[in-house]
Scaffold this motif. Structure first.
Motif, PDB file in Angstrom:
ATOM      1  N   GLN A 180       0.863  -1.172   0.000  1.00  0.00           N
ATOM      2  CA  GLN A 180       0.000   0.000   0.000  1.00  0.00           C
ATOM      3  C   GLN A 180       0.904   1.228   0.000  1.00  0.00           C
ATOM      4  O   GLN A 180       1.904   1.258   0.724  1.00  0.00           O
ATOM      5  CB  GLN A 180      -0.912   0.009   1.237  1.00  0.00           C
ATOM      6  CG  GLN A 180      -1.957  -1.079   1.266  1.00  0.00           C
ATOM      7  CD  GLN A 180      -3.049  -0.875   0.235  1.00  0.00           C
ATOM      8  OE1 GLN A 180      -3.206   0.226  -0.315  1.00  0.00           O
ATOM      9  NE2 GLN A 180      -3.802  -1.920  -0.061  1.00  0.00           N
ATOM     10  N   PRO A 181       0.604   2.227  -0.821  1.00  0.00           N
ATOM     11  CA  PRO A 181      -0.597   2.358  -1.639  1.00  0.00           C
ATOM     12  C   PRO A 181      -0.483   1.628  -2.973  1.00  0.00           C
ATOM     13  O   PRO A 181       0.622   1.409  -3.486  1.00  0.00           O
ATOM     14  CB  PRO A 181      -0.677   3.873  -1.867  1.00  0.00           C
ATOM     15  CG  PRO A 181       0.755   4.308  -1.884  1.00  0.00           C
ATOM     16  CD  PRO A 181       1.448   3.444  -0.855  1.00  0.00           C
ATOM     17  N   LEU A 182      -1.636   1.283  -3.534  1.00  0.00           N
ATOM     18  CA  LEU A 182      -1.671   0.584  -4.807  1.00  0.00           C
ATOM     19  C   LEU A 182      -1.109   1.438  -5.939  1.00  0.00           C
ATOM     20  O   LEU A 182      -0.573   0.909  -6.917  1.00  0.00           O
ATOM     21  CB  LEU A 182      -3.106   0.164  -5.125  1.00  0.00           C
ATOM     22  CG  LEU A 182      -3.321  -0.660  -6.404  1.00  0.00           C
ATOM     23  CD1 LEU A 182      -2.638  -2.017  -6.299  1.00  0.00           C
ATOM     24  CD2 LEU A 182      -4.807  -0.850  -6.685  1.00  0.00           C
ATOM     25  N   HIS A 183      -1.203   2.749  -5.812  1.00  0.00           N
ATOM     26  CA  HIS A 183      -0.723   3.629  -6.877  1.00  0.00           C
ATOM     27  C   HIS A 183       0.782   3.871  -6.789  1.00  0.00           C
ATOM     28  O   HIS A 183       1.305   4.750  -7.490  1.00  0.00           O
ATOM     29  CB  HIS A 183      -1.473   4.967  -6.855  1.00  0.00           C
ATOM     30  CG  HIS A 183      -1.173   5.820  -5.659  1.00  0.00           C
ATOM     31  ND1 HIS A 183      -1.982   5.858  -4.545  1.00  0.00           N
ATOM     32  CD2 HIS A 183      -0.149   6.661  -5.393  1.00  0.00           C
ATOM     33  CE1 HIS A 183      -1.464   6.691  -3.655  1.00  0.00           C
ATOM     34  NE2 HIS A 183      -0.348   7.187  -4.140  1.00  0.00           N
ATOM     35  N   GLY A 184       1.496   3.104  -5.977  1.00  0.00           N
ATOM     36  CA  GLY A 184       2.938   3.272  -5.853  1.00  0.00           C
ATOM     37  C   GLY A 184       3.675   3.247  -7.186  1.00  0.00           C
ATOM     38  O   GLY A 184       4.480   4.148  -7.473  1.00  0.00           O
ATOM     39  N   PRO A 185       3.454   2.230  -8.041  1.00  0.00           N
ATOM     40  CA  PRO A 185       4.147   2.217  -9.339  1.00  0.00           C
ATOM     41  C   PRO A 185       3.840   3.449 -10.191  1.00  0.00           C
ATOM     42  O   PRO A 185       4.726   3.972 -10.878  1.00  0.00           O
ATOM     43  CB  PRO A 185       3.628   0.933  -9.990  1.00  0.00           C
ATOM     44  CG  PRO A 185       3.305   0.041  -8.847  1.00  0.00           C
ATOM     45  CD  PRO A 185       2.737   0.960  -7.797  1.00  0.00           C
ATOM     46  N   ALA A 186       2.599   3.923 -10.161  1.00  0.00           N
ATOM     47  CA  ALA A 186       2.246   5.113 -10.941  1.00  0.00           C
ATOM     48  C   ALA A 186       3.044   6.319 -10.466  1.00  0.00           C
ATOM     49  O   ALA A 186       3.549   7.118 -11.271  1.00  0.00           O
ATOM     50  CB  ALA A 186       0.745   5.388 -10.822  1.00  0.00           C
ATOM     51  N   LEU A 187       3.186   6.456  -9.148  1.00  0.00           N
ATOM     52  CA  LEU A 187       3.934   7.582  -8.599  1.00  0.00           C
ATOM     53  C   LEU A 187       5.407   7.496  -9.003  1.00  0.00           C
ATOM     54  O   LEU A 187       6.019   8.499  -9.391  1.00  0.00           O
ATOM     55  CB  LEU A 187       3.788   7.614  -7.076  1.00  0.00           C
ATOM     56  CG  LEU A 187       4.371   8.820  -6.356  1.00  0.00           C
ATOM     57  CD1 LEU A 187       3.547   9.148  -5.114  1.00  0.00           C
ATOM     58  CD2 LEU A 187       5.826   8.583  -5.953  1.00  0.00           C
ATOM     59  N   LEU A 188       5.993   6.298  -8.949  1.00  0.00           N
ATOM     60  CA  LEU A 188       7.401   6.156  -9.319  1.00  0.00           C
ATOM     61  C   LEU A 188       7.617   6.470 -10.793  1.00  0.00           C
ATOM     62  O   LEU A 188       8.641   7.056 -11.163  1.00  0.00           O
ATOM     63  CB  LEU A 188       7.884   4.741  -9.015  1.00  0.00           C
ATOM     64  CG  LEU A 188       7.924   4.308  -7.548  1.00  0.00           C
ATOM     65  CD1 LEU A 188       8.609   2.952  -7.420  1.00  0.00           C
ATOM     66  CD2 LEU A 188       8.628   5.333  -6.667  1.00  0.00           C
ATOM     67  N   CYS A 189       6.668   6.064 -11.645  1.00  0.00           N
ATOM     68  CA  CYS A 189       6.792   6.360 -13.077  1.00  0.00           C
ATOM     69  C   CYS A 189       6.826   7.867 -13.319  1.00  0.00           C
ATOM     70  O   CYS A 189       7.567   8.360 -14.181  1.00  0.00           O
ATOM     71  CB  CYS A 189       5.651   5.714 -13.854  1.00  0.00           C
ATOM     72  SG  CYS A 189       5.769   3.909 -14.017  1.00  0.00           S
ATOM     73  N   ARG A 190       6.026   8.617 -12.574  1.00  0.00           N
ATOM     74  CA  ARG A 190       6.044  10.070 -12.719  1.00  0.00           C
ATOM     75  C   ARG A 190       7.335  10.671 -12.182  1.00  0.00           C
ATOM     76  O   ARG A 190       7.943  11.554 -12.807  1.00  0.00           O
ATOM     77  CB  ARG A 190       4.846  10.689 -11.997  1.00  0.00           C
ATOM     78  CG  ARG A 190       3.493  10.356 -12.610  1.00  0.00           C
ATOM     79  CD  ARG A 190       2.404  11.274 -12.056  1.00  0.00           C
ATOM     80  NE  ARG A 190       2.261  11.151 -10.615  1.00  0.00           N
ATOM     81  CZ  ARG A 190       1.425  10.314 -10.011  1.00  0.00           C
ATOM     82  NH1 ARG A 190       0.688   9.484 -10.738  1.00  0.00           N
ATOM     83  NH2 ARG A 190       1.328  10.279  -8.699  1.00  0.00           N
ATOM     84  N   GLU A 191       7.779  10.175 -11.024  1.00  0.00           N
ATOM     85  CA  GLU A 191       8.919  10.811 -10.361  1.00  0.00           C
ATOM     86  C   GLU A 191      10.243  10.528 -11.058  1.00  0.00           C
ATOM     87  O   GLU A 191      11.151  11.364 -11.017  1.00  0.00           O
ATOM     88  CB  GLU A 191       8.988  10.380  -8.897  1.00  0.00           C
ATOM     89  CG  GLU A 191       7.882  10.988  -8.050  1.00  0.00           C
ATOM     90  CD  GLU A 191       8.222  11.028  -6.571  1.00  0.00           C
ATOM     91  OE1 GLU A 191       9.273  10.480  -6.178  1.00  0.00           O
ATOM     92  OE2 GLU A 191       7.421  11.602  -5.809  1.00  0.00           O
ATOM     93  N   ILE A 192      10.389   9.358 -11.686  1.00  0.00           N
ATOM     94  CA  ILE A 192      11.670   9.103 -12.350  1.00  0.00           C
ATOM     95  C   ILE A 192      11.890  10.085 -13.493  1.00  0.00           C
ATOM     96  O   ILE A 192      13.033  10.455 -13.806  1.00  0.00           O
ATOM     97  CB  ILE A 192      11.769   7.644 -12.852  1.00  0.00           C
ATOM     98  CG1 ILE A 192      13.222   7.305 -13.204  1.00  0.00           C
ATOM     99  CG2 ILE A 192      10.829   7.386 -14.039  1.00  0.00           C
ATOM    100  CD1 ILE A 192      13.472   5.849 -13.487  1.00  0.00           C
TER     101      ILE A 192
END
Length: 259
Positions: free
Chosen positions: A124-136
């Motif tokens: 958790q959170p489920l949107h973790g991968p989405a956040l990493l994709c934006r931040e990289i």
């Protein structure tokens, strides 16, 4: 859809920690959802949880790395249409660790970014991968690690970082550490993808190479490795008896104290 990213989900492991389990650990039902007004219980498997996270990250393509013995994935997941993704399968003949499983996808990744999530972990959170994709992209990093608090870092991969999120060290199951976290997901650029592939090509196939060690080597090689710490997040491994128990079992209610 993110056309410049591709998801990689390594699922070729043998689940030796859950022996004598006789079917893929990634197909363990880790939660039951209520479906519609009839309130029917609908099971969700561990790998379906991961595919939902990939969908939230708007990934158009996901590569699932499986062993020849895991044909059950094909009938359950198909081409990924039920999950809103295009799902492809790559065969890894021998389970040679996470780093080599990821490298199986190298010829199909090209110059895309890789979003890695493990199919037997629930976070958790489920949107973790989405956040990493934006931040990289916004932080112009070569590697972005999703880091979670844990009370058993000695069994996982603790990460030392500064207050800005720059990673200073990644350890692999240290005998002792004061760092109370672990990395649990990762996104990386083509630069690190090439780095990983070239390093693995230079060592014997019989030599164990851990992905966390390669993250640490990348730091020393001058690559920009950063992290996002999910301070209020959680990370549990459904591939161990203890992790599975934490997901599925709850202590019984206490009896009222008499007297």
């Amino acid at each position: 859809m993110r056309n410049d990213f591709i998801g990689v989900v390594p699922a070729a492991g043998r689940a030796v920690r859950l022996s004598p389990l006789r079917y893929p650990k990634e197909l363990l039902p880790i939660v039951y959802e209520l479906d519609g007004e009839e309130r029917r219980a609908q099971p969700m498997t561990a790998i379906e949880y991961t595919l939902r996270a990939m969908r939230q990250a708007e990934l158009q393509r996901v590569l699932l790395v499986v062993s020849p013995a895991k044909a059950d994935f094909f009938s359950l997941l198909g081409g990924g249409g039920d999950y809103g993704i295009n799902l492809g399968y790559l065969i890894q003949e021998n389970a040679d660790g996470l780093a080599r499983a990821v490298d199986v996808a190298y010829p199909w990744v090209g110059e895309r970014y890789v979003c890695l999530a493990l199919p037997d972990t629930i976070y958790q959170p489920l949107h973790g991968p989405a956040l990493l994709c934006r931040e990289i992209v916004s932080r112009r990093a070569d590697v972005m690690l999703g880091v979670f608090p844990t009370d058993r870092p000695e069994q996982l991969g603790p990460v030392t970082m500064d207050r800005h999120g720059r990673v200073l060290q990644v350890q692999e199951k240290p005998a002792r550490t004061d760092v109370r976290n672990t990395w649990g997901m990762a996104v990386w650029s083509p630069t690190f993808g090439h780095f990983l592939h070239e390093h693995l090509a230079a060592v014997p196939q019989t030599q164990d190479v851990h992905l966390g060690e390669l993250f640490d080597k990348a730091i020393h090689a001058g690559l920009k490795v950063e992290a996002h710490f999910f301070a209020g997040g959680s990370y549990r491994d459904a591939g161990t008896p203890e992790g599975l128990a934490s997901l599925l079992l709850r202590p019984p209610p206490r009896e009222p104290h008499e007297g």
